[in-house]
Design a protein around this motif. Sequence first.
Motif, PDB file in Angstrom:
ATOM      1  N   MET A 431       0.820  -1.205   0.000  1.00 36.15           N
ATOM      2  CA  MET A 431       0.000   0.000   0.000  1.00 36.15           C
ATOM      3  C   MET A 431       0.857   1.259   0.000  1.00 36.15           C
ATOM      4  O   MET A 431       0.597   2.205  -0.741  1.00 36.15           O
ATOM      5  CB  MET A 431      -0.924  -0.001   1.224  1.00 36.15           C
ATOM      6  CG  MET A 431      -1.995  -1.075   1.202  1.00 36.15           C
ATOM      7  SD  MET A 431      -3.237  -0.755  -0.075  1.00 36.15           S
ATOM      8  CE  MET A 431      -4.014   0.720   0.595  1.00 36.15           C
ATOM      9  N   GLY A 471       2.919   5.399  -2.923  1.00 33.20           N
ATOM     10  CA  GLY A 471       1.857   4.464  -2.611  1.00 33.20           C
ATOM     11  C   GLY A 471       0.534   5.140  -2.333  1.00 33.20           C
ATOM     12  O   GLY A 471       0.287   6.289  -2.723  1.00 33.20           O
ATOM     13  N   SER A 472      -0.338   4.420  -1.616  1.00 37.15           N
ATOM     14  CA  SER A 472      -1.689   4.893  -1.314  1.00 37.15           C
ATOM     15  C   SER A 472      -1.896   4.907   0.193  1.00 37.15           C
ATOM     16  O   SER A 472      -2.224   3.870   0.796  1.00 37.15           O
ATOM     17  CB  SER A 472      -2.729   3.984  -1.977  1.00 37.15           C
ATOM     18  OG  SER A 472      -2.588   3.982  -3.384  1.00 37.15           O
ATOM     19  N   GLU A 475      -7.524   4.696   0.482  1.00 37.22           N
ATOM     20  CA  GLU A 475      -8.072   4.170  -0.759  1.00 37.22           C
ATOM     21  C   GLU A 475      -8.265   5.249  -1.821  1.00 37.22           C
ATOM     22  O   GLU A 475      -8.242   4.961  -3.011  1.00 37.22           O
ATOM     23  CB  GLU A 475      -9.415   3.478  -0.477  1.00 37.22           C
ATOM     24  CG  GLU A 475      -9.284   2.177   0.302  1.00 37.22           C
ATOM     25  CD  GLU A 475     -10.618   1.470   0.440  1.00 37.22           C
ATOM     26  OE1 GLU A 475     -11.617   1.996  -0.128  1.00 37.22           O
ATOM     27  OE2 GLU A 475     -10.681   0.416   1.081  1.00 37.22           O
ATOM     28  N   ARG A 478      -3.271   8.863  -3.662  1.00 40.59           N
ATOM     29  CA  ARG A 478      -2.033   8.293  -4.197  1.00 40.59           C
ATOM     30  C   ARG A 478      -0.934   9.347  -4.075  1.00 40.59           C
ATOM     31  O   ARG A 478      -1.151  10.525  -4.430  1.00 40.59           O
ATOM     32  CB  ARG A 478      -2.223   7.868  -5.647  1.00 40.59           C
ATOM     33  CG  ARG A 478      -3.125   6.638  -5.781  1.00 40.59           C
ATOM     34  CD  ARG A 478      -3.662   6.451  -7.172  1.00 40.59           C
ATOM     35  NE  ARG A 478      -4.498   7.572  -7.598  1.00 40.59           N
ATOM     36  CZ  ARG A 478      -5.762   7.735  -7.224  1.00 40.59           C
ATOM     37  NH1 ARG A 478      -6.341   6.881  -6.386  1.00 40.59           N
ATOM     38  NH2 ARG A 478      -6.468   8.758  -7.684  1.00 40.59           N
TER      39      ARG A 478
END
Length: 611
Positions: A431, A471-472, A475, A478
């Motif tokens: 993630m 990454g994130s 949700e 980014r």
Amino acid sequence: MRGFITTSDDTMYNGLYGILPRQYIATELFERVEVQRGASAMLNGAAPSGGNAGGTINLLPKRAGNEPLREVTLGYGQGDQGKVAVDVSDRFGSDDAIGVRFNAAYQDGDSAIDDESSTLGLAALGLDYRGDQYRLSADLGWQDNKLSETRPSVNLGGVSSVPNAPDGSKNWAQPWTYSDEEDVFGTIRGEYDFTDNITAYGAYGVRSGEEENSLATLTVNNVDGAGTIYRFDNSRKDLVQSAELGLRGKWQTGEVAHNWVLAADLYDQEEKGAFAYDFGNQLATNFYRPTDYTEVPFTSTAIFGGNLDDPKLTNKKQFQSFALADTISLFNDKLKTTVGVRHQNIKTTSYDYNTQAKTASYDESAWTPSVGIIYQPTMDWSVYGNYIESLAPGKRAPLTNDNEAVTNGGQNLDPYVSEQTELGVKYDNGMIGSSLALFRTDEPRAYINNSNTFTAAGENRHQGVELTVFGSPSENMRLNAGVTYLSAKQKDTGDSALDGNRVIGVPTLQSNVNLEYDLAAVEGLTLTGDIIHTGSRYSDNANTLKVDGYTTLDLGARYRTMLAGQDVTLKGMVTNVTGEDYWQSVGGYSDAGYLNAGEPTALKVSATFDF
């Protein structure tokens, strides 16, 4: 990258050097950009133009996906710049083994910079075949780029301080200046699995390119922006061939796993060129208040090299190399050690522009080793260290410097080796990821001496720390960010006044942040932003001309929706939102460097229709 210039000449296309256009590479041609930080001679071989000590960029062509694609994009940029592009693909045959992808674009109009305009045409066809035992692909591309009144760089000559950066929309290009470049290029690539453990691969690429330019670079000799220009024309033709052939495989010896590669690479370039410059006919102007001249004919003081309408052979480069590497894995792949070596032969020959007589040549070989170690205590964490070198042909001497002819202009220096050591740690949980690297690279230093001769003496030592985060975090978010602290110093120059000074154009601090955020309140809407910070730099080896740092902000949005039952993506971006006036980049060969002004505030919008 890492304080070293990475040129378009040394950008790879699907693993091959020299196949892409030199001066400008359109993004519509590519599916993915790979950035490999650090030296890479053992991995990729020597870079054709002597760059890539700090990193290598590899651009991958577009391929047909598993689902059909039908896209048309319409775009508009501030300054009356219009664009239309198409991108289509599909797969055919048994198990969709055959893929076809075609994309083309046309762009024309003025830019956000006064009087600057461009016309771009391009087309690319990508074919691929997925077999059980072999894979094939082929790419054919065409790009025609025409620039008119492109804002030139600014040379500094005899000034006591750096002039303030002008308004970002200001243009001091002469109305008769232009730069045209047209290239046709293509590659083929194939892989064949002899067994589950042994695969053969090969690739071949070729490019034919033509360039014509009529330019007038400004040399400023007063902090009020006053200076002079002179006319400089040149023409060039390139024929480049690049190829690789190799075997890769794996085997197990007890608890030890091996992944090995045996590769051979070939690069061949023939360059034809001609030039004419008239620095005896200096014309006064000022980049704050430019003076436009009608087309300036060459005077009796002009110096000609060859025939601009029929350029002759001026340089040949032939690189041949072979490499062997093995990655040894222990403790269930927790500890991996890669050991490799490449033997590289570099052969270059320079020819007189007029007589075609040989003016310089060398034929040298060198071994470039590499060793790297990675330890993964867990799936998320890894610690690594490496030693690797960068081998390159000697840099080419510029034709002029401070309005005087360089004594060995157009000739190449001998090959040189840059040495890199690096330690780092990486974290990636799928993630969010991050990496921290400490590195040092020593590169031989090239400059123009007091006799106006381009030469090599001493080295530039770049050492620093590099932090990236990607990454994130959530949700709907980014992130891609990085910061580099860099100490780039001149060493063993033979001049005590220069030893320890910072390298031209290299900031101590450089950072960037790119963020995307999906707005929950509006389905399909994504907000985007970029912040780029570059610290202060020097534009001379003596470190008396300091160029201020800058920070720019870009803001944009992307909206996916349906219109008449079709998917539509609307995009908009405003660059340099705060209206920063700044010197974007600094470079140079000798005591006085050159400056490039930053872009102004500009709006760009586009709509992509998916049929």
